[in-house]
Motif scaffolding. Structure first.
Motif, PDB file in Angstrom:
ATOM      1  N   SER A 328       0.585  -1.164   0.083  1.00 48.65           N
ATOM      2  CA  SER A 328       0.349   0.072   0.274  1.00 48.65           C
ATOM      3  C   SER A 328       0.541   1.351  -0.154  1.00 48.65           C
ATOM      4  N   GLU A 329       2.094   1.186   0.331  1.00 47.42           N
ATOM      5  CA  GLU A 329       3.175   2.354   0.110  1.00 47.42           C
ATOM      6  C   GLU A 329       3.363   2.261  -0.521  1.00 47.42           C
ATOM      7  N   GLY A 330       3.189   0.777  -1.689  1.00 47.33           N
ATOM      8  CA  GLY A 330       4.162   1.693  -3.179  1.00 47.33           C
ATOM      9  C   GLY A 330       5.619   1.210  -3.340  1.00 47.33           C
ATOM     10  N   LYS A 331       6.190   0.449  -1.269  1.00 44.60           N
ATOM     11  CA  LYS A 331       7.758   0.808  -1.383  1.00 44.60           C
ATOM     12  C   LYS A 331       8.044  -1.229  -0.874  1.00 44.60           C
ATOM     13  N   PHE A 332       7.231  -2.134  -1.491  1.00 46.35           N
ATOM     14  CA  PHE A 332       7.811  -3.806  -1.285  1.00 46.35           C
ATOM     15  C   PHE A 332       6.918  -4.166  -1.697  1.00 46.35           C
ATOM     16  N   PRO A 333       7.169  -5.384  -1.965  1.00 46.86           N
ATOM     17  CA  PRO A 333       6.190  -6.332  -2.236  1.00 46.86           C
ATOM     18  C   PRO A 333       5.334  -6.917  -1.523  1.00 46.86           C
ATOM     19  N   GLU A 334       3.688  -7.263  -1.745  1.00 45.16           N
ATOM     20  CA  GLU A 334       3.268  -7.610  -1.058  1.00 45.16           C
ATOM     21  C   GLU A 334       2.388  -8.879  -1.092  1.00 45.16           C
ATOM     22  N   PRO A 335       3.532  -9.376   0.346  1.00 37.73           N
ATOM     23  CA  PRO A 335       3.096 -11.378  -0.026  1.00 37.73           C
ATOM     24  C   PRO A 335       1.434 -11.660   0.306  1.00 37.73           C
ATOM     25  N   LEU A 336       1.259 -11.284   0.670  1.00 33.53           N
ATOM     26  CA  LEU A 336      -0.404 -11.238   1.461  1.00 33.53           C
ATOM     27  C   LEU A 336      -1.601 -11.915  -0.001  1.00 33.53           C
ATOM     28  N   ILE A 337      -0.411 -11.556  -1.131  1.00 31.54           N
ATOM     29  CA  ILE A 337      -1.496 -11.967  -2.138  1.00 31.54           C
ATOM     30  C   ILE A 337      -0.376 -11.736  -4.029  1.00 31.54           C
ATOM     31  N   THR A 338      -0.104 -13.121  -3.800  1.00 31.64           N
ATOM     32  CA  THR A 338       1.270 -12.846  -4.715  1.00 31.64           C
ATOM     33  C   THR A 338       1.014 -14.478  -5.444  1.00 31.64           C
ATOM     34  N   ILE A 339       0.771 -14.643  -6.964  1.00 32.97           N
ATOM     35  CA  ILE A 339       1.549 -16.149  -7.661  1.00 32.97           C
ATOM     36  C   ILE A 339       2.843 -16.527  -7.174  1.00 32.97           C
ATOM     37  N   TRP A 340       3.028 -17.950  -6.691  1.00 25.81           N
ATOM     38  CA  TRP A 340       4.300 -18.448  -6.177  1.00 25.81           C
ATOM     39  C   TRP A 340       4.420 -19.189  -7.355  1.00 25.81           C
TER      40      TRP A 340
END
Length: 400
Positions: A328-340
Motif C-alpha cells: 500500500s505504500e508502494g515500497k515493497f512486494p505484498e506477500p499476502l496476495i502473490t502467485i508463487w
C-alpha cells in the motif's frame, strides 16, 4: 508337504523409512526440457543459438552441452592459465563483469545441484546427443543416422527434416509407435520451429491453485479471523469463492485445530511446518503439490476485489519466481496476495535454511514480476476488533 504360509501385508503394516513427499516432475536439469538429437553437435548448437536469439526475451532459457575442446585441454594439463581447477578440492567463483562463473570438479556435481543451478530458467535446451532430456526434438539427418542409437530416442515431441527431405526412415517409424501423430517441420521453416517451442513451453507451464491462508493465531482479534463475516459469508468462504473462478483447485491453508474443525467441507492443506506463519503455509502447499503455481491470499483482506485477483492472474509472468503487487505504500512486494511459481519452492526452503521465515524477504531478494495494484486500499489488513467494526461500517456504506 508343508503348506505355504501366506501373509497379507497392508500399507499400514509396511515399514516406511522415510516420510512420503510429493516429488516434482523434473528432468535432470529443469521442469521444461527440450533436447535436440539426431544431427551433429554443431547443428544442435546452431539450433539452440537460434532459439535463444528468437525467444530469450519471452522465456528465461538455459542451454546444456559438453565442451569437448576445453575438457580435452584440461585433461591434458592445458587450458585456461588463470584457472585453479588443476588443484584438488577446489571451487572457483569468478565475477566476469557481465556474468558470474563457478567452476567445480565434475565428480562433485549431482543431479540435485544441477536442478538448483538452473532453477531460475523456465526452458532448458539440451544437446541430447550427450545428455538426457525429458522431451526431445529429433532432427532426422542422413549424415548422422540413429539406427544404432535407438535407445537414446525416448520422448520425441517434434520431427525435423533436412532441406529437400520428405521421408521418415523406417527404423524411426518402427521405434516410435505414434510417429504419425507427431508434427513434422522442415529445418528451413524456422518460424514454425519457434512456434512449436513457444506452444510447447506455454502448454507445460504450471497450473495455478488457490491457497487461502487461514492458519494464523488471530491473537489480536481474539477469534479466528477466517470466520469473520464481511460479505454475507465467512471470510474463508468469500475468498475461496473468489479464487474458484480463476484457479484449478482452491485449498484452505490451516493449522491442526482448523483442520479438525473444517475437514470434509473444504479442500485443505494442514501446516506441515508449524510456527512459521504464511511461509509455513506456502511451503506446505508446495510439499503437497510441487508442480503447481500457488496463488496465496490472506483471509484478513476484506476489501480485496475479484478484479484485483483477475488483474494479478492476467499479468502473471511464469518465467519469474513470483508475480506480486507492491504494498500500500508502494515500497515493497505484498506477500499476502502473490502467485508463487514452482521454482519458488526450493528458494523458500533455502531462505529458511539461512534463518529467514519472511516471504517478503524472499520476494525482495528474488527475480519477481512486480505490479502496481489497481487500488492499494484493498490491501488493508483487519487484525483487531476495532478495525473489524470500522471495516464493517465502510463496507455497508459502499453497498448503499
Amino acid at each position: 508337504m508343508k503348506k505355504k504360509l501366506e501373509v497379507n501385508v497392508t500399507s499400514k503394516d509396511k515399514h516406511q523409512k522415510h516420510v512420503h513427499l510429493a516429488k516434482p516432475d523434473m528432468g535432470d536439469y529443469g521442469r521444461i526440457e527440450l533436447g535436440f538429437l539426431g544431427t551433429s553437435c554443431g547443428n544442435i548448437q546452431k539450433l539452440a543459438q537460434l532459439v535463444i536469439e528468437r525467444l530469450s526475451l519471452t522465456y528465461k532459457i538455459a542451454y546444456v552441452d559438453a565442451d569437448h575442446k576445453e575438457g580435452d585441454a584440461l585433461l591434458a594439463g592445458k587450458g585456461d592459465k588463470e584457472s585453479l581447477m588443476e588443484f584438488p578440492n577446489t571451487v572457483e567463483l569468478r565475477d566476469k563483469i557481465v556474468f558470474k562463473r563457478i567452476d567445480r570438479r565434475q565428480e562433485e556435481v549431482s543431479v540435485f545441484e544441477q536442478r538448483e543451478w538452473l532453477n531460475n530458467q523456465e526452458l532448458v535446451l539440451i544437446n541430447a546427443n550427450h545428455f538426457k532430456a525429458k522431451d526431445q526434438i529429433l532432427v532426422i539427418d542422413p549424415k548422422k543416422p540413429m539406427d544404432k542409437k535407438l535407445s537414446k530416442i525416448t520422448h520425441v515431441r517434434l520431427l525435423v527434416l533436412q532441406k529437400g527431405q520428405s521421408d521418415i526412415p523406417e527404423y524411426i517409424k518402427n521405434h516410435i509407435p505414434d510417429w504419425d501423430q507427431l508434427p513434422v517441420i522442415n529445418i528451413s521453416e524456422v518460424d514454425k520451429i519457434m512456434d512449436f517451442i513457444k506452444e510447447f513451453t506455454d502448454s507445460n507451464r504450471a497450473i495455478v491453485n488457490g491457497l487461502v491462508l487461514i492458519g494464523g493465531k488471530s491473537s489480536r482479534m481474539d477469534r479466528d479471523k477466517s470466520g469473520l463475516t464481511y460479505h454475507e459469508k465467512s471470510q474463508k468462504d468469500h475468498v475461496n469463492d473468489m479464487l474458484q473462478k480463476y484457479c484449478k483447485d482452491v485449498f484452505l491453508s490451516c493449522n491442526q485445530e482448523q483442520h479438525e474443525k473444517f475437514n470434509g467441507n473444504y479442500l485443505m492443506i494442514k501446516d506441515k511446518i508449524t510456527g512459521l506463519g504464511p511461509m509455513g503455509g506456502i511451503i506446505s502447499a508446495f510439499m503437497e503439490n510441487p508442480d503447481a503455481a500457488w496463488l496465496s491470499v490472506a483471509c484478513d483482506l476484506p476489501f480485496l476485489s475479484e478484479e484485483t485477483i483477475a488483474y494479478l492472474l492476467k499479468n502473471r509472468n511464469p518465467s519469474k519466481l513470483a508475480t506480486v503487487f507492491l504494498d500500500s505504500e508502494g515500497k515493497f512486494p505484498e506477500p499476502l496476495i502473490t502467485i508463487w511459481e514452482p521454482r519458488a519452492y526450493p528458494v523458500l526452503l533455502r531462505y529458511l535454511s539461512q534463518g529467514y521465515s519472511c516471504p517478503r524477504k524472499v520476494l525482495i531478494n528474488s527475480d519477481v514480476e512486480v505490479l502496481k495494484a489497481p487500488d492499494v486500499q484493498e490491501f488493508q489488513n483487519i487484525n483487531d476488533p476495532e478495525a473489524y467494526a470500522s471495516a464493517i461500517k465502510t463496507i455497508k456504506k459502499e453497498k448503499i
